[in-house]
Design a protein around this motif. Structure first.
Motif, PDB file in Angstrom:
ATOM      1  N   LYS A   1      58.473  25.267  35.142  1.00  0.00           N
ATOM      2  CA  LYS A   1      57.401  25.712  34.241  1.00  0.00           C
ATOM      3  C   LYS A   1      56.186  26.207  35.018  1.00  0.00           C
ATOM      4  CE  LYS A   1      59.430  24.253  30.450  1.00  0.00           C
ATOM      5  NZ  LYS A   1      59.454  24.578  29.102  1.00  0.00           N
ATOM      6  N   LEU A   2      56.143  25.956  36.335  1.00  0.00           N
ATOM      7  CA  LEU A   2      55.044  26.441  37.165  1.00  0.00           C
ATOM      8  C   LEU A   2      55.271  27.882  37.622  1.00  0.00           C
ATOM      9  CD1 LEU A   2      54.458  23.284  39.394  1.00  0.00           C
ATOM     10  CD2 LEU A   2      53.276  23.928  37.286  1.00  0.00           C
ATOM     11  N   VAL A   3      56.503  28.380  37.497  1.00  0.00           N
ATOM     12  CA  VAL A   3      56.832  29.724  37.976  1.00  0.00           C
ATOM     13  C   VAL A   3      55.982  30.804  37.304  1.00  0.00           C
ATOM     14  CG1 VAL A   3      58.668  31.464  38.141  1.00  0.00           C
ATOM     15  CG2 VAL A   3      59.122  29.076  38.759  1.00  0.00           C
ATOM     16  N   PRO A   4      55.781  30.799  35.982  1.00  0.00           N
ATOM     17  CA  PRO A   4      54.928  31.833  35.385  1.00  0.00           C
ATOM     18  C   PRO A   4      53.496  31.809  35.942  1.00  0.00           C
ATOM     19  CG  PRO A   4      56.222  30.764  33.690  1.00  0.00           C
ATOM     20  CD  PRO A   4      56.412  29.963  34.950  1.00  0.00           C
ATOM     21  N   LEU A   5      52.972  30.623  36.168  1.00  0.00           N
ATOM     22  CA  LEU A   5      51.634  30.502  36.747  1.00  0.00           C
ATOM     23  C   LEU A   5      51.601  31.087  38.158  1.00  0.00           C
ATOM     24  CD1 LEU A   5      48.725  29.394  36.840  1.00  0.00           C
ATOM     25  CD2 LEU A   5      49.708  27.219  37.577  1.00  0.00           C
ATOM     26  N   LEU A   6      52.600  30.763  38.965  1.00  0.00           N
ATOM     27  CA  LEU A   6      52.677  31.283  40.328  1.00  0.00           C
ATOM     28  C   LEU A   6      52.826  32.801  40.326  1.00  0.00           C
ATOM     29  CD1 LEU A   6      55.040  28.567  41.818  1.00  0.00           C
ATOM     30  CD2 LEU A   6      52.587  28.792  42.199  1.00  0.00           C
ATOM     31  N   THR A   7      53.641  33.323  39.418  1.00  0.00           N
ATOM     32  CA  THR A   7      53.830  34.767  39.312  1.00  0.00           C
ATOM     33  C   THR A   7      52.526  35.460  38.932  1.00  0.00           C
ATOM     34  OG1 THR A   7      56.135  34.432  38.680  1.00  0.00           O
ATOM     35  CG2 THR A   7      55.171  36.584  38.158  1.00  0.00           C
TER      36      THR A   7
ATOM     37  N   LEU B   1      50.142  35.432  41.894  1.00  0.00           N
ATOM     38  CA  LEU B   1      50.572  36.392  42.911  1.00  0.00           C
ATOM     39  C   LEU B   1      50.253  37.818  42.469  1.00  0.00           C
ATOM     40  CD1 LEU B   1      51.929  36.991  45.585  1.00  0.00           C
ATOM     41  CD2 LEU B   1      54.138  36.884  44.420  1.00  0.00           C
ATOM     42  N   GLN B   2      50.477  38.128  41.202  1.00  0.00           N
ATOM     43  CA  GLN B   2      50.147  39.461  40.700  1.00  0.00           C
ATOM     44  C   GLN B   2      48.651  39.743  40.838  1.00  0.00           C
ATOM     45  OE1 GLN B   2      51.821  39.085  36.757  1.00  0.00           O
ATOM     46  NE2 GLN B   2      53.708  40.162  37.352  1.00  0.00           N
ATOM     47  N   GLU B   3      47.826  38.751  40.512  1.00  0.00           N
ATOM     48  CA  GLU B   3      46.374  38.917  40.658  1.00  0.00           C
ATOM     49  C   GLU B   3      46.004  39.146  42.118  1.00  0.00           C
ATOM     50  OE1 GLU B   3      44.143  35.721  38.788  1.00  0.00           O
ATOM     51  OE2 GLU B   3      45.583  35.677  37.145  1.00  0.00           O
ATOM     52  N   ALA B   4      46.618  38.399  43.014  1.00  0.00           N
ATOM     53  CA  ALA B   4      46.327  38.551  44.443  1.00  0.00           C
ATOM     54  C   ALA B   4      46.761  39.925  44.946  1.00  0.00           C
ATOM     55  CB  ALA B   4      47.009  37.441  45.238  1.00  0.00           C
ATOM     56  N   ILE B   5      47.928  40.407  44.515  1.00  0.00           N
ATOM     57  CA  ILE B   5      48.416  41.727  44.929  1.00  0.00           C
ATOM     58  C   ILE B   5      47.464  42.814  44.435  1.00  0.00           C
ATOM     59  CG2 ILE B   5      50.253  43.440  44.532  1.00  0.00           C
ATOM     60  CD1 ILE B   5      52.237  41.016  44.589  1.00  0.00           C
ATOM     61  N   THR B   6      47.014  42.696  43.191  1.00  0.00           N
ATOM     62  CA  THR B   6      46.069  43.674  42.643  1.00  0.00           C
ATOM     63  C   THR B   6      44.793  43.702  43.471  1.00  0.00           C
ATOM     64  OG1 THR B   6      46.976  43.432  40.419  1.00  0.00           O
ATOM     65  CG2 THR B   6      44.736  44.310  40.586  1.00  0.00           C
ATOM     66  N   GLU B   7      44.291  42.529  43.831  1.00  0.00           N
ATOM     67  CA  GLU B   7      43.074  42.448  44.646  1.00  0.00           C
ATOM     68  C   GLU B   7      43.303  43.035  46.041  1.00  0.00           C
ATOM     69  OE1 GLU B   7      39.072  41.553  45.499  1.00  0.00           O
ATOM     70  OE2 GLU B   7      40.149  41.592  43.594  1.00  0.00           O
ATOM     71  N   ILE B   8      44.420  42.759  46.654  1.00  0.00           N
ATOM     72  CA  ILE B   8      44.747  43.309  47.973  1.00  0.00           C
ATOM     73  C   ILE B   8      44.813  44.834  47.902  1.00  0.00           C
ATOM     74  CG2 ILE B   8      46.580  43.518  49.708  1.00  0.00           C
ATOM     75  CD1 ILE B   8      47.177  40.492  49.105  1.00  0.00           C
ATOM     76  N   GLU B   9      45.483  45.356  46.884  1.00  0.00           N
ATOM     77  CA  GLU B   9      45.589  46.813  46.741  1.00  0.00           C
ATOM     78  C   GLU B   9      44.219  47.452  46.548  1.00  0.00           C
ATOM     79  OE1 GLU B   9      50.123  47.017  44.903  1.00  0.00           O
ATOM     80  OE2 GLU B   9      48.416  47.021  43.520  1.00  0.00           O
ATOM     81  N   SER B  10      43.374  46.804  45.769  1.00  0.00           N
ATOM     82  CA  SER B  10      42.015  47.306  45.556  1.00  0.00           C
ATOM     83  C   SER B  10      41.222  47.312  46.856  1.00  0.00           C
ATOM     84  CB  SER B  10      41.311  46.436  44.506  1.00  0.00           C
ATOM     85  OG  SER B  10      39.952  46.787  44.388  1.00  0.00           O
ATOM     86  N   LEU B  11      41.327  46.249  47.629  1.00  0.00           N
ATOM     87  CA  LEU B  11      40.612  46.166  48.906  1.00  0.00           C
ATOM     88  C   LEU B  11      41.142  47.198  49.907  1.00  0.00           C
ATOM     89  CD1 LEU B  11      40.302  42.298  49.198  1.00  0.00           C
ATOM     90  CD2 LEU B  11      38.445  43.928  48.752  1.00  0.00           C
ATOM     91  N   LYS B  12      42.450  47.408  49.914  1.00  0.00           N
ATOM     92  CA  LYS B  12      43.030  48.429  50.799  1.00  0.00           C
ATOM     93  C   LYS B  12      42.494  49.813  50.441  1.00  0.00           C
ATOM     94  CE  LYS B  12      47.526  46.564  52.182  1.00  0.00           C
ATOM     95  NZ  LYS B  12      48.985  46.747  52.028  1.00  0.00           N
TER      96      LYS B  12
ATOM     97  N   LEU C   1      46.007  27.947  39.628  1.00  0.00           N
ATOM     98  CA  LEU C   1      46.770  27.642  40.837  1.00  0.00           C
ATOM     99  C   LEU C   1      45.920  26.880  41.850  1.00  0.00           C
ATOM    100  CD1 LEU C   1      49.547  28.177  42.174  1.00  0.00           C
ATOM    101  CD2 LEU C   1      48.469  30.121  43.289  1.00  0.00           C
ATOM    102  N   LYS C   2      44.665  27.243  41.977  1.00  0.00           N
ATOM    103  CA  LYS C   2      43.783  26.578  42.929  1.00  0.00           C
ATOM    104  C   LYS C   2      43.503  25.119  42.547  1.00  0.00           C
ATOM    105  CE  LYS C   2      40.269  29.027  44.476  1.00  0.00           C
ATOM    106  NZ  LYS C   2      39.137  29.986  44.495  1.00  0.00           N
ATOM    107  N   GLN C   3      43.749  24.774  41.290  1.00  0.00           N
ATOM    108  CA  GLN C   3      43.536  23.395  40.838  1.00  0.00           C
ATOM    109  C   GLN C   3      44.709  22.472  41.178  1.00  0.00           C
ATOM    110  OE1 GLN C   3      41.990  23.036  36.744  1.00  0.00           O
ATOM    111  NE2 GLN C   3      41.783  25.261  36.814  1.00  0.00           N
ATOM    112  N   LEU C   4      45.895  23.061  41.404  1.00  0.00           N
ATOM    113  CA  LEU C   4      47.072  22.249  41.718  1.00  0.00           C
ATOM    114  C   LEU C   4      46.933  21.647  43.111  1.00  0.00           C
ATOM    115  CD1 LEU C   4      49.941  24.522  40.361  1.00  0.00           C
ATOM    116  CD2 LEU C   4      49.019  22.448  39.313  1.00  0.00           C
TER     117      LEU C   4
END
Length: 98
Positions: free
Chosen positions: A70-76, A79-90, A5-8
Protein backbone atom coordinates in the motif's frame (compact mmCIF):
# COMPACT_ATOMS: atom_id res chain seq x y z
CA UNK A 1 3.76 12.37 -2.13
CA UNK A 2 7.14 13.75 -1.06
CA UNK A 3 5.68 15.41 2.05
CA UNK A 4 4.19 12.12 3.23
CA UNK A 5 7.26 10.13 2.22
CA UNK A 6 9.50 12.36 4.33
CA UNK A 7 7.37 11.51 7.38
CA UNK A 8 8.01 7.75 7.09
CA UNK A 9 10.76 6.37 9.32
CA UNK A 10 12.34 3.21 7.93
CA UNK A 11 13.66 0.98 10.75
CA UNK A 12 15.99 -1.97 11.14
CA UNK A 13 14.80 -4.56 13.63
CA UNK A 14 14.73 -8.19 14.68
CA UNK A 15 11.45 -9.98 15.33
CA UNK A 16 10.93 -10.53 19.07
CA UNK A 17 9.74 -14.06 18.37
CA UNK A 18 13.04 -14.92 16.65
CA UNK A 19 15.84 -12.61 17.80
CA UNK A 20 18.43 -14.78 16.02
CA UNK A 21 16.78 -14.11 12.68
CA UNK A 22 18.34 -11.77 10.13
CA UNK A 23 18.02 -8.04 10.65
CA UNK A 24 14.93 -6.76 8.83
CA UNK A 25 14.28 -3.41 7.12
CA UNK A 26 10.75 -2.13 7.45
CA UNK A 27 8.34 0.18 9.20
CA UNK A 28 6.56 0.17 12.55
CA UNK A 29 2.82 0.00 11.92
CA UNK A 30 1.70 2.57 14.48
CA UNK A 31 4.24 5.07 13.10
CA UNK A 32 2.80 4.66 9.59
CA UNK A 33 -0.87 4.71 10.64
CA UNK A 34 -1.24 8.51 10.58
CA UNK A 35 0.59 8.83 7.26
CA UNK A 36 -0.85 5.93 5.22
CA UNK A 37 -3.74 4.58 7.32
CA UNK A 38 -4.96 2.26 4.56
CA UNK A 39 -1.73 0.27 4.90
CA UNK A 40 -2.38 -0.63 8.55
CA UNK A 41 -4.56 -3.33 10.06
CA UNK A 42 -5.30 -3.72 13.74
CA UNK A 43 -5.10 -1.30 16.66
CA UNK A 44 -1.97 -0.14 18.48
CA UNK A 45 -1.42 -2.00 21.77
CA UNK A 46 -4.54 -4.15 21.31
CA UNK A 47 -4.87 -7.26 23.46
CA UNK A 48 -7.41 -10.00 23.97
CA UNK A 49 -8.24 -12.22 26.89
CA UNK A 50 -8.60 -15.96 26.37
CA UNK A 51 -8.87 -19.11 28.44
CA UNK A 52 -5.80 -21.35 28.49
CA UNK A 53 -5.92 -25.14 28.64
CA UNK A 54 -6.48 -24.94 32.44
CA UNK A 55 -9.42 -22.58 32.06
CA UNK A 56 -7.44 -19.62 33.40
CA UNK A 57 -7.74 -16.19 31.83
CA UNK A 58 -4.69 -15.15 29.85
CA UNK A 59 -3.94 -12.03 27.83
CA UNK A 60 -2.16 -11.93 24.52
CA UNK A 61 -1.12 -9.14 22.20
CA UNK A 62 -2.97 -8.64 18.93
CA UNK A 63 -0.18 -7.14 16.84
CA UNK A 64 -0.81 -4.54 14.18
CA UNK A 65 0.05 -5.41 10.63
CA UNK A 66 1.31 -3.38 7.71
CA UNK A 67 0.68 -4.08 4.03
CA UNK A 68 3.80 -2.53 2.56
CA UNK A 69 2.38 -2.82 -0.96
CA UNK A 70 0.00 0.00 0.00
CA UNK A 71 3.07 2.27 0.21
CA UNK A 72 3.84 1.81 -3.51
CA UNK A 73 1.41 4.53 -4.73
CA UNK A 74 2.94 6.98 -2.25
CA UNK A 75 6.47 6.09 -3.39
CA UNK A 76 5.45 6.41 -7.04
CA UNK A 77 3.89 9.82 -6.43
CA UNK A 78 6.97 11.07 -4.57
CA UNK A 79 9.27 9.81 -7.33
CA UNK A 80 7.15 11.51 -10.00
CA UNK A 81 7.32 14.79 -8.06
CA UNK A 82 11.09 14.45 -7.72
CA UNK A 83 11.51 13.70 -11.46
CA UNK A 84 9.41 16.75 -12.35
CA UNK A 85 11.57 18.92 -10.09
CA UNK A 86 14.80 17.49 -11.54
CA UNK A 87 13.59 18.12 -15.09
CA UNK A 88 12.63 21.69 -14.19
CA UNK A 89 16.04 22.34 -12.62
CA UNK A 90 17.82 20.84 -15.64
CA UNK A 91 15.86 23.14 -17.95
CA UNK A 92 16.80 26.17 -15.83
CA UNK A 93 20.49 25.18 -15.86
CA UNK A 94 20.38 24.73 -19.63
CA UNK A 95 18.78 28.17 -20.01
CA UNK A 96 21.33 29.80 -17.68
CA UNK A 97 24.28 28.12 -19.43
CA UNK A 98 22.96 28.99 -22.89
Amino acid sequence: GITKLKQLKPRKFYWKSNADKTLVDGFIAHEVSDIVPEAISGTKDATETYKDENGDDQTRILPQGIDQSKLVPLLTSALQEAITEIESLKARVTTLEG
